[in-house]
Scaffold this motif. Structure first.
Motif, PDB file in Angstrom:
ATOM      1  N   PRO A  67      -1.336   4.862  -1.345  1.00 14.63           N
ATOM      2  CA  PRO A  67      -1.587   4.471   0.042  1.00 14.63           C
ATOM      3  C   PRO A  67      -2.848   5.048   0.671  1.00 14.63           C
ATOM      4  CG  PRO A  67       0.005   6.253  -0.005  1.00 14.63           C
ATOM      5  CD  PRO A  67      -0.361   5.968  -1.434  1.00 14.63           C
ATOM      6  N   SER A  68      -3.546   5.950   0.035  1.00 17.66           N
ATOM      7  CA  SER A  68      -4.618   6.632   0.757  1.00 17.66           C
ATOM      8  C   SER A  68      -5.882   6.728  -0.090  1.00 17.66           C
ATOM      9  CB  SER A  68      -4.146   8.039   1.136  1.00 17.66           C
ATOM     10  OG  SER A  68      -5.231   8.864   1.462  1.00 17.66           O
ATOM     11  N   ASN A  70       0.834  -1.207   0.000  1.00 19.68           N
ATOM     12  CA  ASN A  70       0.000   0.000   0.000  1.00 19.68           C
ATOM     13  C   ASN A  70       0.872   1.261   0.000  1.00 19.68           C
ATOM     14  OD1 ASN A  70      -2.570   1.446   0.347  1.00 19.68           O
ATOM     15  ND2 ASN A  70      -1.797   1.920   2.389  1.00 19.68           N
ATOM     16  N   ALA A  71       1.877   1.275   0.869  1.00 22.16           N
ATOM     17  CA  ALA A  71       2.715   2.467   0.988  1.00 22.16           C
ATOM     18  C   ALA A  71       3.606   2.683  -0.230  1.00 22.16           C
ATOM     19  CB  ALA A  71       3.565   2.372   2.253  1.00 22.16           C
ATOM     20  N   GLY A 118       1.171   0.327  -4.472  1.00 26.80           N
ATOM     21  CA  GLY A 118       0.775  -0.927  -5.103  1.00 26.80           C
ATOM     22  C   GLY A 118      -0.713  -1.159  -4.914  1.00 26.80           C
ATOM     23  N   LYS A 119      -1.190  -2.288  -5.475  1.00 24.34           N
ATOM     24  CA  LYS A 119      -2.630  -2.559  -5.475  1.00 24.34           C
ATOM     25  C   LYS A 119      -3.047  -3.322  -4.213  1.00 24.34           C
ATOM     26  CE  LYS A 119      -4.684  -3.858  -9.447  1.00 24.34           C
ATOM     27  NZ  LYS A 119      -5.367  -4.721 -10.444  1.00 24.34           N
ATOM     28  N   ILE A 120      -4.046  -2.795  -3.517  1.00 25.63           N
ATOM     29  CA  ILE A 120      -4.556  -3.419  -2.288  1.00 25.63           C
ATOM     30  C   ILE A 120      -6.095  -3.346  -2.283  1.00 25.63           C
ATOM     31  CG2 ILE A 120      -2.523  -2.954  -0.874  1.00 25.63           C
ATOM     32  CD1 ILE A 120      -5.507  -0.749  -0.331  1.00 25.63           C
ATOM     33  N   VAL A 121      -6.683  -3.977  -1.272  1.00 27.18           N
ATOM     34  CA  VAL A 121      -8.124  -3.840  -1.052  1.00 27.18           C
ATOM     35  C   VAL A 121      -8.323  -3.084   0.264  1.00 27.18           C
ATOM     36  CG1 VAL A 121     -10.310  -5.064  -0.813  1.00 27.18           C
ATOM     37  CG2 VAL A 121      -8.446  -6.109  -2.096  1.00 27.18           C
ATOM     38  N   ALA A 122      -9.037  -1.993   0.252  1.00 25.92           N
ATOM     39  CA  ALA A 122      -9.365  -1.289   1.493  1.00 25.92           C
ATOM     40  C   ALA A 122     -10.211  -2.224   2.351  1.00 25.92           C
ATOM     41  CB  ALA A 122     -10.126  -0.009   1.187  1.00 25.92           C
ATOM     42  N   GLY A 143      -5.442   2.344   5.130  1.00 25.64           N
ATOM     43  CA  GLY A 143      -4.486   2.370   6.236  1.00 25.64           C
ATOM     44  C   GLY A 143      -4.469   1.088   7.057  1.00 25.64           C
ATOM     45  N   SER A 144      -5.591   0.380   7.061  1.00 32.09           N
ATOM     46  CA  SER A 144      -5.695  -0.864   7.844  1.00 32.09           C
ATOM     47  C   SER A 144      -5.818  -2.083   6.935  1.00 32.09           C
ATOM     48  CB  SER A 144      -6.914  -0.783   8.764  1.00 32.09           C
ATOM     49  OG  SER A 144      -8.105  -0.595   8.013  1.00 32.09           O
TER      50      SER A 144
END
Lengths: 285, 217
Positions: free
Chosen positions: B14-15, A102-103, A106-110, A115-116
């Motif tokens: 990131p946000s 995330n930082a 890159g690709k993530i799922v909220a 942030g979590s």
């Protein structure tokens, strides 16, 4: 629509089914989408979670700012000799791995927020692996987690700017605890106790991101959130009950968030963000 | 709130406010321009200006005007992509306490059109466009959208909405604003239903409507 944990548990108990089965059916009814379609969507999100976790434990992923990087990989490499045992260490590693991704843009799922985003994948991927669960079973457990998150959002908040870190990482940890109980074959009632125990553990936790970035202390807090979720699930499955019911804990979390000064809610003006080192890093960026 | 608002969206970190929201605002500005942007001047305000670089807000807004979605992995290399496509851009930062903490203004120029769009990222990846070419608007980008620029005179709104009624299209949000009486006015309509392809041409043929923008295409 179900609006409390008690309602969710009582309905599942009455039906004699897993929480996730109930959640999928209710969601299908309220959105007009089929259960299969909902499952397919959640499965695709699960794939993104797994991909991020894998990337972060195999590669040293640095953040855009350069302040953090590689925590997930380091923990992964040390997991087998970890004092807390390889299960908790791997959960922590995967949680930080996803947060690293995330930082790094890159690709993530909220889940529920960016942030979590590491907590839920860290917990379910690791427990799913330990218990040799199928992808389908893990995806199902995410429905249970999502419903818990929705109830928290409905009755409190999941935004750090409104409720501090207890709202973001706290909600994520409660969601993960619920998913783990279900994966381990626990009862709907135990799901509720795990939610309460996980959320109580971080009651009052402030949101204090150094330089306003989702890195310090967020990445390591993702590790702690995943580990606490698994422990909360273990406690609930062991028969330990939360004296305070989950819904009351959620209300208390909201109230604590309301009482929390703005300096401790994502403004980067308090907590570790306001330490000499925190300020120095902030100036550098 | 559906379940995928809690687990989801899939996004580039990131946000959600400073990255995903910034991409969405760029997407909206591109849609409002209605053609490939060739030149862009982008002003990031307040929190977008202060913590924007660490959140990749600068890359996110460029990615947005290039048409990349919030889950596109090219966001990280948006500057290089802009170069490849010949987009000339300028990124500026400013403070203005009268504006929302996460505000951005886009001044875009394509081969034949120009536009100025201001919007803010209001949390959780949700956004709001607040001004288009000096007109005050309120636009979420979560619906099908029609924007018309027309002469400020009686009957225009009725003509447009009559067509919508005929097609069975329900209006979710609508706002008309003007700078001065009798001059140009701008109308934003957000609808529940998808818009038929021919709508743009039909509305454009109404007398005194100068310009029609619809999206998603």
């Amino acid at each position: 629509m179900i609006s409390t944990i008690e309602e969710l548990v009582a309905t599942a108990e009455k039906r004699g089914c897993k929480v996730s089965i109930l959640v999928k059916e209710l969601e299908a009814k309220s959105t007009g989408r089929s259960v299969e379609e909902l499952f397919k969507c959640m499965k695709s999100y699960f794939e993104v979670m797994r991909e991020a976790a894998n990337r972060g434990v195999t590669n040293e992923i640095r953040s855009i700012s350069g302040i953090t990087g590689g925590e997930g990989r380091k923990m992964w490499n040390a997991a087998e000799r970890a004092l807390s045992g390889s299960t908790l260490a791997k959960a922590a590693a995967r949680a930080m791995a996803v947060a690293n991704v995330n930082a790094s843009m890159g690709k993530i799922v909220a889940a529920p927020t960016a942030g979590s985003c590491g907590i839920l994948p860290g917990a379910v991927l690791t427990i799913g692996e330990k218990l040799s669960k199928t992808d389908e079973e893990i995806v199902d457990s995410l429905f249970t987690a999502a419903e818990v998150g929705r109830i928290i959002a409905l009755n409190a908040t999941i935004a750090g700017a409104e409720g501090g870190c207890q709202a973001e990482c706290g909600a994520a940890s409660a969601m993960a605890a619920a998913a783990v109980v279900e994966l381990a074959g626990g009862s709907p009632r135990q799901v509720a106790h795990a939610v309460a125990i996980a959320l109580k553990a971080v009651m009052g936790l402030v949101c204090d991101p150094v330089a306003g970035l989702v890195e310090v202390p967020c990445i390591k807090r993702n590790a702690m959130g995943a580990v606490q979720a698994i422990l909360a699930a273990d406690m609930a499955i062991a028969g330990i009950e939360s004296v305070i019911p989950a819904d009351e804990v959620i209300s208390a979390m909201k109230e604590v968030g309301r009482m929390m000064p703005d300096r401790l809610k994502e403004t980067a003006m308090g907590g570790v963000a306001a330490t000499p080192t925190g300020k120095k890093l902030s100036e550098k960026i | 709130m559906d379940l995928f608002d809690i687990i989801g969206p899939v996004m580039i970190g990131p946000s959600s406010s400073h990255t995903a929201g910034a991409v969405k605002l760029g997407n909206l500005a591109r849609n409002i321009l209605g053609e490939e942007p060739k030149k862009a001047r982008i002003i990031l305000y307040n929190s977008f200006a202060k913590t924007g670089r660490g959140h990749g807000t600068d890359k996110a807004v460029i990615a947005g005007i290039l048409g990349f979605g919030p889950d596109d992995e090219r966001i990280k290399i948006a500057f290089e992509e802009a170069k490849k496509r010949g987009l000339v851009y300028q990124l500026l930062i400013k403070e203005d306490e009268s504006l929302h903490p996460n505000t951005v203004t886009f001044e875009l120029e394509g081969a034949s059109k120009k536009t100025q769009v201001t919007g803010c990222s209001i949390g959780g990846g949700r956004v709001k466009v607040t001004a288009i070419d000096g007109f005050e608007v309120e636009l979420s980008g979560e619906y099908s959208t029609i924007i018309t620029v027309h002469k400020d005179r009686p009957g225009i709104v009725a003509r447009v909405t009559a067509y919508l009624a005929e097609w069975g299209i329900n209006i979710a949000e609508m706002r008309v604003s003007r700078k001065r009486k009798g001059e140009e006015a701008l109308m934003v309509i957000e609808t529940d239903e998808k818009l038929p392809g021919e709508i743009k041409e039909i509305l454009r043929n109404i007398e005194d409507i100068y310009r029609v923008i619809t999206f998603p295409e």
